[in-house]
Design an enzyme around this catalytic site. Structure first.
Site, PDB file in Angstrom:
ATOM      1  N   ARG A 110      42.420  85.599  33.014  1.00 52.06           N
ATOM      2  CA  ARG A 110      42.247  86.996  33.440  1.00 52.06           C
ATOM      3  C   ARG A 110      41.831  87.137  34.909  1.00 52.06           C
ATOM      4  NH1 ARG A 110      39.749  87.879  28.283  1.00 52.06           N
ATOM      5  NH2 ARG A 110      41.350  88.604  26.857  1.00 52.06           N
ATOM      6  N   LYS A 132      49.708  92.742  46.935  1.00 53.54           N
ATOM      7  CA  LYS A 132      50.861  92.735  46.030  1.00 53.54           C
ATOM      8  C   LYS A 132      51.145  91.291  45.638  1.00 53.54           C
ATOM      9  CE  LYS A 132      53.447  96.893  47.323  1.00 53.54           C
ATOM     10  NZ  LYS A 132      54.694  97.423  47.900  1.00 53.54           N
ATOM     11  N   GLU A 224      50.090 102.332  46.353  1.00 54.00           N
ATOM     12  CA  GLU A 224      51.362 102.934  46.781  1.00 54.00           C
ATOM     13  C   GLU A 224      51.707 104.232  46.052  1.00 54.00           C
ATOM     14  OE1 GLU A 224      54.382  99.991  47.809  1.00 54.00           O
ATOM     15  OE2 GLU A 224      55.915 101.414  47.181  1.00 54.00           O
ATOM     16  N   ARG A 228      51.147 104.446  51.502  1.00 53.77           N
ATOM     17  CA  ARG A 228      51.612 103.051  51.544  1.00 53.77           C
ATOM     18  C   ARG A 228      53.144 102.973  51.580  1.00 53.77           C
ATOM     19  NH1 ARG A 228      49.169  97.576  48.750  1.00 53.77           N
ATOM     20  NH2 ARG A 228      50.755  96.195  49.592  1.00 53.77           N
ATOM     21  N   HIS A 235      63.353  99.397  54.244  1.00 53.00           N
ATOM     22  CA  HIS A 235      63.487  98.553  53.061  1.00 53.00           C
ATOM     23  C   HIS A 235      64.434  99.099  51.999  1.00 53.00           C
ATOM     24  CE1 HIS A 235      60.226  96.407  54.903  1.00 53.00           C
ATOM     25  NE2 HIS A 235      60.221  95.508  53.949  1.00 53.00           N
ATOM     26  N   HIS A 254      65.036  87.854  54.682  1.00 50.92           N
ATOM     27  CA  HIS A 254      64.513  89.184  54.362  1.00 50.92           C
ATOM     28  C   HIS A 254      64.364  90.058  55.613  1.00 50.92           C
ATOM     29  CE1 HIS A 254      62.192  92.326  52.443  1.00 50.92           C
ATOM     30  NE2 HIS A 254      61.212  92.144  53.310  1.00 50.92           N
TER      31      HIS A 254
HETATM   32  N1  GLY Z   1      55.607  95.002  51.709  1.00 45.10           N
HETATM   33  C1  GLY Z   1      55.171  96.329  51.661  1.00 45.10           C
HETATM   34  C2  GLY Z   1      53.828  96.498  51.031  1.00 45.10           C
HETATM   35  O1  GLY Z   1      53.054  95.565  50.966  1.00 45.10           O
HETATM   36  O2  GLY Z   1      53.539  97.555  50.582  1.00 45.10           O
END
Ligand code: GLY
Length: 352
Positions: A110, A132, A224, A228, A235, A254
């Protein structure tokens, strides 16, 4: 993402990494690399006493290795190596390693603590910062993952010297994006940097400025829901170019796809949001000069449009863009029709 990650601009990787590891109380220490960073980057830090008892975990080096199998390998190594909830994982590598390692750490028992030591420009300015984490799944990039930030991120220019020109350019595209969404001073600094003969000290300083742009935005909106989305400039189209390239057996980095995506989306910025045309031309010329062309024909339009509608940032089949009215004037949740998107692709193919 409740905790705030420590972003450390380092000029002495030995001292910084030692301090960062010692700061996190842990019983066992693990280091994740991929086969490339094991060869090129591990020797840079390997003599450190603090890493003396570290157990190494290594996975394959390309984005195709960002899989459930690699993740399972990391979990197995942690388990067999006696990792507990109080163990620490150091991710040494590019975005694939920091994303996958971050996810492995976030889910093992966890969640255990982890530190990111990004070794590519792309991961320094983007992937390793902002919490992320994830893996690719079912043919989709970053399909499975969680938001959970590392204890710290160490940004050290020593690794920039191990990178090819293409990889510098790939990371620089995300820096250009941060320039577009921040302010004129940073944007102008980026356009006047000599990318053909990079001065690594200046570049490292610019990495600091660039990451601060992302950090401010992530702090405001870690998950986000709103601002964000500014980090998605370039993208929506960039991901569609990447998906098309993959389907057609072409390789693109990328950042190159993002740079080409920015060319397209700047056109929409000018048409929809009044982004100054001269400034758009300047950006497009800079990108074309350094990143060259991505060959598409009008037969590719329907497929590209389909990829754009499938982007996970969309709701209800609409293509969602983050656009700009000017440098730093961010307009999230913008949409465009199929006709406008085709016009944008015409602009991309035909130039100015
Ligand atoms: N790569 C875009 C972000 O981290 O939100």
């Amino acid at each position: 993402m409740e905790k705030k990650q420590d972003i450390i601009i380092s000029q002495n990787i030995a001292a910084t990494l030692t301090e960062a590891i010692e700061k996190v109380k842990h019983d066992r220490l693990f280091v994740l690399t991929d086969t490339t960073t094991l060869q090129l980057c591990w020797p840079v830090v390997n003599p450190l006493p603090v890493l003396g008892k570290a157990q190494m975990i290594t996975i394959g080096a390309t984005d195709e290795c960002k899989t459930l199998e690699s993740l399972s390998h990391v979990w197995t190594c942690l388990q067999q190596g006696g990792a507990t909830r109080h163990s620490l994982l150091v991710n040494l590598g590019g975005g694939m390693v920091t994303d996958l390692g971050g996810f492995a750490a976030s889910t093992f028992k966890r969640g255990i603590a982890y530190i990111n030591v990004p070794t590519t420009l792309l991961s320094m300015v983007d992937a390793s910062v902002g919490g992320k984490t994830g893996i690719n799944f079912g043919g989709l990039k970053n399909e499975i993952g969680v938001f959970n930030s590392s204890e710290s991120v160490i940004l050290d220019g020593v690794f920039l010297r191990t990178l090819s020109h293409d990889n510098i350019l790939s990371g620089y595209a995300e820096m250009l994006k941060h320039g577009l969404i921040s302010n004129e001073e940073h944007w102008n600094e980026l356009l006047s940097f000599d990318l053909d003969r990079p001065d690594y000290n200046t570049l490292t300083q610019m990495v600091g400025t660039s990451v601060a742009v992302k950090e401010r935005i992530v702090e405001e909106d870690p998950h986000e829901h709103g601002i964000r989305k500014a980090l998605n400039v370039g993208h929506t189209v960039g991901h569609a170019f990447e998906a098309l390239a993959l389907e057609q057996g072409r390789t693109v980095l990328h950042g190159y796809a993002v740079a080409w995506g920015m060319v397209c989306e700047l056109f929409l910025c000018a048409v929809h949001c009044g982004f100054p045309t001269e400034r758009m031309r300047q950006a497009v010329q800079f990108i074309r000069h350094h990143y060259g062309e991505f060959a598409i024909t009008c037969n590719d339009y329907p497929r590209l449009f389909e990829f754009m509608t499938h982007d996970k940032k969309n709701t209800a089949g609409q293509v969602n863009f983050t656009l700009l009215g000017n440098i730093g004037d961010i307009r999230i949740n913008q949409t465009a029709t199929r006709e406008e998107i085709y016009e944008m692709l015409d602009f991309f193919r035909e130039g100015l």
